[in-house]
Design a protein around this motif. Structure first.
Motif, PDB file in Angstrom:
ATOM      1  N   SER A 453       0.825  -1.218   0.000  1.00  0.00           N
ATOM      2  CA  SER A 453       0.000   0.000   0.000  1.00  0.00           C
ATOM      3  C   SER A 453       0.854   1.262   0.000  1.00  0.00           C
ATOM      4  N   LEU A 454       1.897   1.276  -0.832  1.00  0.00           N
ATOM      5  CA  LEU A 454       2.761   2.442  -0.922  1.00  0.00           C
ATOM      6  C   LEU A 454       2.077   3.533  -1.745  1.00  0.00           C
ATOM      7  N   GLY A 455       2.173   4.753  -1.278  1.00  0.00           N
ATOM      8  CA  GLY A 455       1.666   5.889  -2.027  1.00  0.00           C
ATOM      9  C   GLY A 455       2.696   6.371  -3.037  1.00  0.00           C
ATOM     10  N   GLY A 456       2.354   7.437  -3.725  1.00  0.00           N
ATOM     11  CA  GLY A 456       3.262   7.976  -4.735  1.00  0.00           C
ATOM     12  C   GLY A 456       4.594   8.401  -4.153  1.00  0.00           C
ATOM     13  N   ARG A 457       4.554   9.018  -2.965  1.00  0.00           N
ATOM     14  CA  ARG A 457       5.774   9.460  -2.315  1.00  0.00           C
ATOM     15  C   ARG A 457       6.663   8.273  -1.961  1.00  0.00           C
ATOM     16  N   GLY A 458       6.037   7.189  -1.481  1.00  0.00           N
ATOM     17  CA  GLY A 458       6.801   6.000  -1.119  1.00  0.00           C
ATOM     18  C   GLY A 458       7.441   5.342  -2.319  1.00  0.00           C
ATOM     19  N   VAL A 459       6.728   5.319  -3.449  1.00  0.00           N
ATOM     20  CA  VAL A 459       7.274   4.708  -4.667  1.00  0.00           C
ATOM     21  C   VAL A 459       8.491   5.499  -5.155  1.00  0.00           C
ATOM     22  N   VAL A 460       8.376   6.815  -5.142  1.00  0.00           N
ATOM     23  CA  VAL A 460       9.502   7.653  -5.575  1.00  0.00           C
ATOM     24  C   VAL A 460      10.705   7.436  -4.666  1.00  0.00           C
ATOM     25  N   ARG A 461      10.443   7.315  -3.368  1.00  0.00           N
ATOM     26  CA  ARG A 461      11.527   7.142  -2.409  1.00  0.00           C
ATOM     27  C   ARG A 461      12.241   5.812  -2.635  1.00  0.00           C
ATOM     28  N   VAL A 462      11.465   4.750  -2.830  1.00  0.00           N
ATOM     29  CA  VAL A 462      12.059   3.428  -3.074  1.00  0.00           C
ATOM     30  C   VAL A 462      12.848   3.429  -4.379  1.00  0.00           C
ATOM     31  N   THR A 463      12.302   4.067  -5.413  1.00  0.00           N
ATOM     32  CA  THR A 463      13.000   4.135  -6.693  1.00  0.00           C
ATOM     33  C   THR A 463      14.311   4.890  -6.572  1.00  0.00           C
ATOM     34  N   ARG A 464      14.304   5.946  -5.769  1.00  0.00           N
ATOM     35  CA  ARG A 464      15.517   6.737  -5.581  1.00  0.00           C
ATOM     36  C   ARG A 464      16.616   5.912  -4.908  1.00  0.00           C
ATOM     37  N   VAL A 465      16.248   5.149  -3.890  1.00  0.00           N
ATOM     38  CA  VAL A 465      17.239   4.305  -3.218  1.00  0.00           C
ATOM     39  C   VAL A 465      17.687   3.175  -4.134  1.00  0.00           C
ATOM     40  N   ALA A 466      16.763   2.591  -4.894  1.00  0.00           N
ATOM     41  CA  ALA A 466      17.128   1.524  -5.827  1.00  0.00           C
ATOM     42  C   ALA A 466      18.084   2.033  -6.892  1.00  0.00           C
ATOM     43  N   ARG A 467      17.912   3.287  -7.306  1.00  0.00           N
ATOM     44  CA  ARG A 467      18.827   3.870  -8.296  1.00  0.00           C
ATOM     45  C   ARG A 467      20.244   3.960  -7.727  1.00  0.00           C
ATOM     46  N   THR A 468      20.359   4.308  -6.464  1.00  0.00           N
ATOM     47  CA  THR A 468      21.679   4.368  -5.831  1.00  0.00           C
ATOM     48  C   THR A 468      22.288   2.974  -5.719  1.00  0.00           C
ATOM     49  N   ILE A 469      21.474   1.978  -5.375  1.00  0.00           N
ATOM     50  CA  ILE A 469      21.974   0.600  -5.286  1.00  0.00           C
ATOM     51  C   ILE A 469      22.479   0.130  -6.643  1.00  0.00           C
ATOM     52  N   ALA A 470      21.763   0.494  -7.710  1.00  0.00           N
ATOM     53  CA  ALA A 470      22.208   0.137  -9.059  1.00  0.00           C
ATOM     54  C   ALA A 470      23.521   0.848  -9.397  1.00  0.00           C
ATOM     55  N   ASP A 471      23.668   2.081  -8.955  1.00  0.00           N
ATOM     56  CA  ASP A 471      24.933   2.795  -9.190  1.00  0.00           C
ATOM     57  C   ASP A 471      26.087   2.116  -8.468  1.00  0.00           C
ATOM     58  N   LEU A 472      25.832   1.588  -7.273  1.00  0.00           N
ATOM     59  CA  LEU A 472      26.875   0.855  -6.543  1.00  0.00           C
ATOM     60  C   LEU A 472      27.309  -0.379  -7.317  1.00  0.00           C
ATOM     61  N   GLY A 473      26.372  -0.964  -8.058  1.00  0.00           N
ATOM     62  CA  GLY A 473      26.701  -2.112  -8.894  1.00  0.00           C
ATOM     63  C   GLY A 473      27.068  -1.728 -10.316  1.00  0.00           C
ATOM     64  N   GLU A 474      27.125  -0.420 -10.594  1.00  0.00           N
ATOM     65  CA  GLU A 474      27.457   0.128 -11.906  1.00  0.00           C
ATOM     66  C   GLU A 474      26.567  -0.450 -13.002  1.00  0.00           C
ATOM     67  N   ARG A 475      25.239  -0.409 -12.726  1.00  0.00           N
ATOM     68  CA  ARG A 475      24.243  -0.866 -13.696  1.00  0.00           C
ATOM     69  C   ARG A 475      23.446   0.334 -14.189  1.00  0.00           C
ATOM     70  N   GLU A 476      23.286   0.440 -15.499  1.00  0.00           N
ATOM     71  CA  GLU A 476      22.539   1.572 -16.056  1.00  0.00           C
ATOM     72  C   GLU A 476      21.052   1.479 -15.742  1.00  0.00           C
ATOM     73  N   LEU A 477      20.510   0.272 -15.716  1.00  0.00           N
ATOM     74  CA  LEU A 477      19.104   0.078 -15.391  1.00  0.00           C
ATOM     75  C   LEU A 477      18.963  -0.562 -14.015  1.00  0.00           C
ATOM     76  N   ILE A 478      17.901  -0.183 -13.311  1.00  0.00           N
ATOM     77  CA  ILE A 478      17.617  -0.744 -11.994  1.00  0.00           C
ATOM     78  C   ILE A 478      17.080  -2.154 -12.161  1.00  0.00           C
ATOM     79  N   SER A 479      17.638  -3.092 -11.415  1.00  0.00           N
ATOM     80  CA  SER A 479      17.212  -4.486 -11.517  1.00  0.00           C
ATOM     81  C   SER A 479      16.175  -4.825 -10.453  1.00  0.00           C
ATOM     82  N   GLU A 480      15.616  -6.005 -10.560  1.00  0.00           N
ATOM     83  CA  GLU A 480      14.627  -6.466  -9.575  1.00  0.00           C
ATOM     84  C   GLU A 480      15.258  -6.576  -8.184  1.00  0.00           C
TER      85      GLU A 480
END
Length: 495
Positions: A453-480
């Protein structure tokens, strides 16, 4: 009788900026004495006694005429003791004890001791910045902690008597230079923290993406130690970042040694701090802890123990990266681009969820305790991690696990990869989240967001952290996997 009127240049501090002030001295007949006008405060008025004693101890003659000293512009309040040295110089020139050439092309700032010694004052970096802008030299105490480019064109004085030989005999201030951080000896290493690999992972993510971080755990789990290790994995200050941080610390009168070597500031105010102490204020108006944490880390230990009003005062600085304080005499603007890190117990007794201790708190007390932080502030914290009590055996063995050097390499690589990835974007622009998720990651995010039951703000927040995790793995696209890990660090509040 000396010269009719003499002007010596100095400066006044207003917030983190220095403004030009002219010390105008006129000598006339009448009862001997020094009069200071131009909206001086009590500290400036006390300069009359300090200057008189300093002149005598430096073997200059005390004026036997009436001396009027005007600090112009006269409609600006003058505070502090930095006017002692320019007042003394102006009096000496006005009474023909020094030639007028002594004050040409120079800006004087300093406090005088009763023995004639020249003492350092706060705000030397601001004074040096003003002198550079005006194309003037700056004369300060030889003990002033200036560094790098700000020490260029700055001359140090130890005693007022040195002016007998003229300012040409003054030695340039040796301020060293700014460079890569070599003072990390004062910053603890993550290798000293045993059995907290999940928390170290969360701190790596927070450092790589400059995310707000909250650590929740029982007393003695190592939350404070983990937070104090964070500067050891952050990249060194750039010259521009160091200059802005040095300016704030200099104005407040804080040490600047570590900043001068590139180490980012780490501020950890006590939870009893007032709102003014945190965001700035007072008389004179000075920067608060959020500004002292500029370009570094602000650590709030025992987060729910801070007053509600104090915590809510952080909302605007976190968004705008500046603090605006409005007073009768105008507005003050202080920089405060910091990374927020906080720690909290899970409940008032601290043992909720701790397998080794029984929690004695009722559910209403727990809910009230956790609600003290407030939703608006939690909205600005992207990463929340549980920090359990470490295993006794691992603490005794001293097995620390991942070190600061290893984590710092990951953070540096992630930030470099992010810069490469955003090379074609305009400043401040970010790509739509949908274009950064691969197919499976998008499906997983949609499914898990509905289930939680995540709202729009929660989805953006999770996506932002996932983008950083992908950067740590040097991946251009965010993975599952990036999405799943980001969801594990989501804040407890809904939305």
């Amino acid at each position: 009788m000396g010269a009719a009127s003499v002007t010596v240049l100095t400066a006044s501090l207003r917030g983190v900026e220095a403004g030009l002030v002219k010390v105008e001295v006129s000598v006339s007949g009448g009862l001997p004495g020094l009069d200071i006008v131009g909206m001086p405060d009590s500290a400036v008025l006390e300069a009359r006694s300090r200057v008189r004693c300093a002149l005598r101890e430096s073997h200059f003659e005390t004026p036997r005429e009436h001396v009027t000293i005007n600090l112009a512009p006269s409609d600006v309040r003058k505070t502090g003791t930095a006017y002692d040295l320019p007042i003394a110089v102006a009096v000496l020139v006005a009474t023909s004890q020094l030639p007028p050439s002594v004050a040409e092309g120079l800006l004087f700032v300093g406090e005088l001791g009763l023995d004639g010694s020249v003492c350092a004052v706060r705000g030397d970096v601001a004074y040096a910045m003003l002198a550079h802008e005006l194309g003037l030299g700056l004369v300060v105490s030889a003990g002033s902690p200036l560094a790098g480019e700000w020490a260029e064109g700055v001359y140090g004085m130890r005693h007022l008597s040195e002016l007998r030989d003229g300012t040409a005999a003054l030695e340039p201030l040796d301020g060293g230079c700014l460079g890569p951080a070599s003072a990390r000896r004062d910053v603890p290493d993550f290798g000293d923290v045993a059995d907290q690999e999940l928390a170290k992972r969360a701190l790596t993510i927070a450092a790589a993406g400059r995310h707000g971080l909250l650590m929740v755990g029982p007393p003695g789990s190592g939350k404070t130690m983990l937070a104090r290790c964070l500067p050891s994995i952050l990249p060194p200050l750039s010259e521009e970042e160091a200059a802005s941080a040095l300016l704030v610390h200099s104005v407040v009168g804080e040490p600047i040694d570590l900043l001068a070597e590139g180490v980012r500031p780490f501020r950890a105010p006590h939870h009893s701090i007032s709102t003014g102490g945190l965001v700035g204020g007072g008389r004179p108006v000075l920067p608060g802890e959020v500004s002292l944490a500029h370009q570094g880390v602000l650590f709030l230990d025992e987060l729910p123990e801070f007053s509600h009003a104090t915590l809510q005062a952080l909302r605007q600085p976190l968004e705008d990266h500046v603090v605006r304080i409005v007073r009768v005499d105008g507005a003050y603007v202080f920089p405060c681009d910091f990374q927020l890190v906080a720690a909290a117990n899970p409940c008032p007794c601290g043992h909720l969820g701790d397998p080794g201790h029984e929690c004695t708190c009722t559910q209403p007390r727990i809910d009230a305790y956790q609600a003290r932080v407030g939703g608006p502030l939690m909205d600005r914290i992207d990463v929340v991690v549980d920090v359990p009590r470490p295993e006794v055996a691992k603490v005794i063995e001293g097995r620390g696990g991942t070190t600061s050097a290893e984590m710092a390499d990951l953070v540096a690589s992630a930030r470099e990869f992010r810069s490469w990835r955003e090379r074609d974007l305009d400043e401040g622009e970010s790509p739509p989240p949908a274009t950064e998720l691969d197919t499976r990651a998008r499906q997983a995010l949609e499914s898990l967001a509905r289930g939680l039951s995540l709202g729009g703000r929660g989805v953006v927040r999770v996506t932002r952290v996932a983008r950083t995790i992908a950067d740590l793995g040097e991946r251009e696209l965010i993975s599952e996997d990036d999405v799943v890990e980001a969801l594990a660090f989501r804040p407890r509040s809904k939305g």
